[in-house]
Design a protein around this motif. Structure first.
Motif, short mmCIF file in Angstrom:
data_model
loop_
_atom_site.label_atom_id
_atom_site.label_comp_id
_atom_site.label_asym_id
_atom_site.label_seq_id
_atom_site.Cartn_x
_atom_site.Cartn_y
_atom_site.Cartn_z
N ALA A 160 46.72 -4.47 11.64
CA ALA A 160 46.36 -5.15 13.04
C ALA A 160 46.67 -6.87 12.34
O ALA A 160 48.01 -7.07 13.04
CB ALA A 160 45.73 -5.80 13.19
N GLU A 161 46.12 -7.53 11.01
CA GLU A 161 47.53 -8.42 10.73
C GLU A 161 48.65 -8.58 10.55
O GLU A 161 49.36 -9.91 10.96
CB GLU A 161 46.78 -8.83 9.44
N ARG A 162 49.31 -7.36 10.69
CA ARG A 162 50.56 -6.95 9.32
C ARG A 162 51.00 -6.83 10.98
O ARG A 162 52.42 -7.37 11.51
CB ARG A 162 50.48 -5.94 8.64
N ARG A 163 51.12 -6.22 11.57
CA ARG A 163 51.10 -5.93 13.44
C ARG A 163 51.71 -7.18 13.99
O ARG A 163 52.97 -7.64 14.57
CB ARG A 163 50.27 -4.58 14.28
N LEU A 164 50.60 -8.20 13.66
CA LEU A 164 50.26 -9.77 14.37
C LEU A 164 51.30 -10.44 14.49
O LEU A 164 52.46 -10.79 15.01
CB LEU A 164 49.06 -10.17 14.56
N LYS A 165 51.82 -10.26 12.54
CA LYS A 165 53.24 -10.62 12.30
C LYS A 165 54.13 -10.34 12.83
O LYS A 165 54.85 -11.47 12.88
CB LYS A 165 52.79 -10.50 10.57
N ASP A 166 54.16 -9.08 12.85
CA ASP A 166 55.76 -9.13 13.09
C ASP A 166 56.29 -8.83 14.39
O ASP A 166 56.85 -9.04 15.11
CB ASP A 166 55.82 -6.98 13.06
N MET A 167 54.76 -9.17 15.32
CA MET A 167 54.81 -9.76 16.38
C MET A 167 55.70 -11.10 17.31
O MET A 167 56.56 -10.97 17.60
CB MET A 167 54.01 -8.89 17.86
N LEU A 168 54.82 -11.59 15.63
CA LEU A 168 54.85 -12.98 16.02
C LEU A 168 56.40 -13.59 15.51
O LEU A 168 57.01 -14.29 16.45
CB LEU A 168 54.22 -13.94 15.09
N LYS A 169 56.56 -12.37 15.21
CA LYS A 169 58.36 -12.51 14.44
C LYS A 169 59.27 -12.30 15.49
O LYS A 169 60.25 -13.02 15.60
CB LYS A 169 58.79 -11.61 13.76
N ALA A 170 58.81 -10.75 16.02
CA ALA A 170 60.21 -11.01 17.47
C ALA A 170 59.50 -11.43 18.67
O ALA A 170 60.22 -11.13 19.59
CB ALA A 170 60.04 -9.41 17.36
N GLY A 171 58.90 -12.79 18.17
CA GLY A 171 58.69 -13.44 19.97
C GLY A 171 57.50 -13.17 20.98
O GLY A 171 57.60 -13.93 21.91
N MET A 172 56.54 -12.18 19.91
CA MET A 172 55.39 -12.13 21.17
C MET A 172 54.80 -12.39 20.49
O MET A 172 54.01 -12.71 19.84
CB MET A 172 55.16 -10.01 21.04
N ALA A 173 53.48 -12.81 21.67
CA ALA A 173 52.34 -13.14 21.66
C ALA A 173 51.00 -12.31 21.88
O ALA A 173 51.24 -11.22 22.79
CB ALA A 173 51.64 -15.03 22.12
N GLU A 174 50.09 -11.97 20.99
CA GLU A 174 48.70 -11.05 21.75
C GLU A 174 47.69 -11.64 20.59
O GLU A 174 47.95 -12.62 19.28
CB GLU A 174 49.38 -10.21 20.51
N LYS A 175 46.27 -11.29 20.93
CA LYS A 175 45.27 -11.92 20.39
C LYS A 175 45.03 -10.87 19.48
O LYS A 175 44.94 -9.51 19.57
CB LYS A 175 44.34 -11.62 21.09
N LEU A 176 44.34 -11.30 17.82
CA LEU A 176 44.39 -10.40 16.31
C LEU A 176 43.57 -9.74 17.40
O LEU A 176 42.97 -8.18 17.11
CB LEU A 176 43.30 -11.26 15.62
N ASP A 177 42.42 -9.58 18.15
CA ASP A 177 40.81 -8.77 18.34
C ASP A 177 41.54 -7.48 19.31
O ASP A 177 41.69 -6.47 19.05
CB ASP A 177 39.41 -9.23 18.74
N VAL A 178 42.95 -8.08 20.58
CA VAL A 178 43.74 -6.82 21.02
C VAL A 178 43.63 -5.83 20.32
O VAL A 178 44.15 -5.27 20.39
CB VAL A 178 44.53 -7.75 22.21
N ILE A 179 44.53 -6.35 19.18
CA ILE A 179 45.61 -5.32 18.34
C ILE A 179 44.55 -4.99 17.78
O ILE A 179 45.05 -3.69 17.56
CB ILE A 179 46.17 -6.19 17.17
N ILE A 180 43.54 -5.44 16.98
CA ILE A 180 42.40 -4.48 16.55
C ILE A 180 41.71 -3.18 17.34
O ILE A 180 42.00 -2.19 16.66
CB ILE A 180 41.51 -5.47 15.45
N GLN A 181 41.77 -3.58 18.18
CA GLN A 181 40.85 -2.51 19.47
C GLN A 181 42.09 -1.32 19.29
O GLN A 181 41.87 -0.06 19.83
CB GLN A 181 40.69 -3.25 20.67
N GLN A 182 43.86 -1.78 19.78
CA GLN A 182 45.08 -0.80 20.10
C GLN A 182 45.03 -0.02 18.73
O GLN A 182 44.97 1.11 19.29
CB GLN A 182 45.86 -1.37 20.11
N ILE A 183 44.38 -0.35 17.51
CA ILE A 183 45.18 0.14 15.90
C ILE A 183 43.64 1.22 16.07
O ILE A 183 43.61 2.82 15.73
CB ILE A 183 44.84 -0.62 15.10
N LYS A 184 42.69 0.16 16.63
CA LYS A 184 41.39 1.95 16.35
C LYS A 184 41.72 2.89 17.79
O LYS A 184 41.62 3.50 17.31
CB LYS A 184 40.32 0.81 17.30
#
Ligand code: DC
Length: 230
Positions: A160-184
């Motif tokens: 999830a941390e890696r995904r968040l980093k990629d998203m931030l690089k691409a100019g998208m914002a999201e909360k880490l715990d939301v990404i964790i739920q998506q990955i699960k």
């Protein structure tokens, strides 16, 4: 099926760094990189364009059987072309990601794409001496006899941390715990898919990359191949 070449299968859950590893191996070894996830995404993209009902397995299968699908290498970047159109970024939208669960669940699609993946791998073996297949079922269904089968994993939090980093690089914002739920949720779908589900059989070489950067992981796998010629 005899490949007459070296087949490297790289499987594992979403966000484990599979594509970075596959890219690096492709550069170092000169084999083609076959991103099987991009193929399920492409069927989903065409289905969305054609406004096909995503639960209509037959219609999804017709797309997979008939579309023109190509990987092209442009300035060292893997491009995805469908019916002569560059769809490299179009297949990465959240809409296509969601729709790809339907194409990945359709047996008709899986049958057509697995056949295409084997054909592409054979061609790469004939031209370059080997092929790199990356996805969920490449070492179990597409090429069970692959010489190297790697199962890449990392904790959900790390992915999830890696995904968040990629998203931030691409100019998208999201909360880490939301990404964790998506990955699960994605893991659950991947492991429980009726056909071609993610399954770690005993012949996989397990690589846990929680503590490594993506580059370090890729180099560790390359090193493993050099030290274990087959
Ligand atoms: O790896 P990815 O996120 O690009 O994969 C897209 C979708 O395709 C995802 O739902 C998992 C599925 N997939 C699959 O079922 N089998 C594969 N070999 C590769 C991907």
């Amino acid at each position: 099926m005899n490949s007459n070449g070296i087949i490297i299968a790289i499987d594992g859950p979403a966000g484990a760094g599979k594509s970075s590893v596959a890219k690096l191996l492709s550069e170092k070894l000169g084999y083609r990189y076959i991103d099987t996830g991009a193929m399920y995404r492409s069927v989903a993209l065409v289905a969305l364009h054609q406004q096909v009902n995503l639960t209509d397995e037959g219609a999804l299968g017709v797309i997979a059987k008939n579309f023109k699908f190509e990987f092209k290498n442009y300035l060292n970047q893997l491009q995805v072309w469908v019916n002569d159109e560059d769809v490299t970024s179009k297949i990465r939208t959240p809409e296509v990601t969601a729709a790809s669960f339907y194409s990945a669940n359709a047996l008709s699609v899986r049958t057509a794409l697995v056949e295409l993946q084997r054909k592409m791998a054979l061609e790469s073996c004939q031209l370059f001496g080997g092929a790199i297949l990356e996805g969920r079922d490449t070492g179990t269904i597409v090429y069970p006899q692959a010489q190297y089968k790697f199962f890449l994993n990392a904790t959900v939090e790390k992915r999830a941390e890696r995904r968040l980093k990629d998203m931030l690089k691409a100019g998208m914002a999201e909360k880490l715990d939301v990404i964790i739920q998506q990955i699960k949720a994605r893991d659950e779908k991947d492991y429980q898919r009726e056909y071609g589900g993610l399954k770690k059989t005993e012949d996989y070489i397990l690589m846990d990359h929680t503590m490594l950067t993506v580059d370090e992981s890729a180099h560790a796998i390359y090193q493993y191949i050099l030290e274990h010629p087959r």
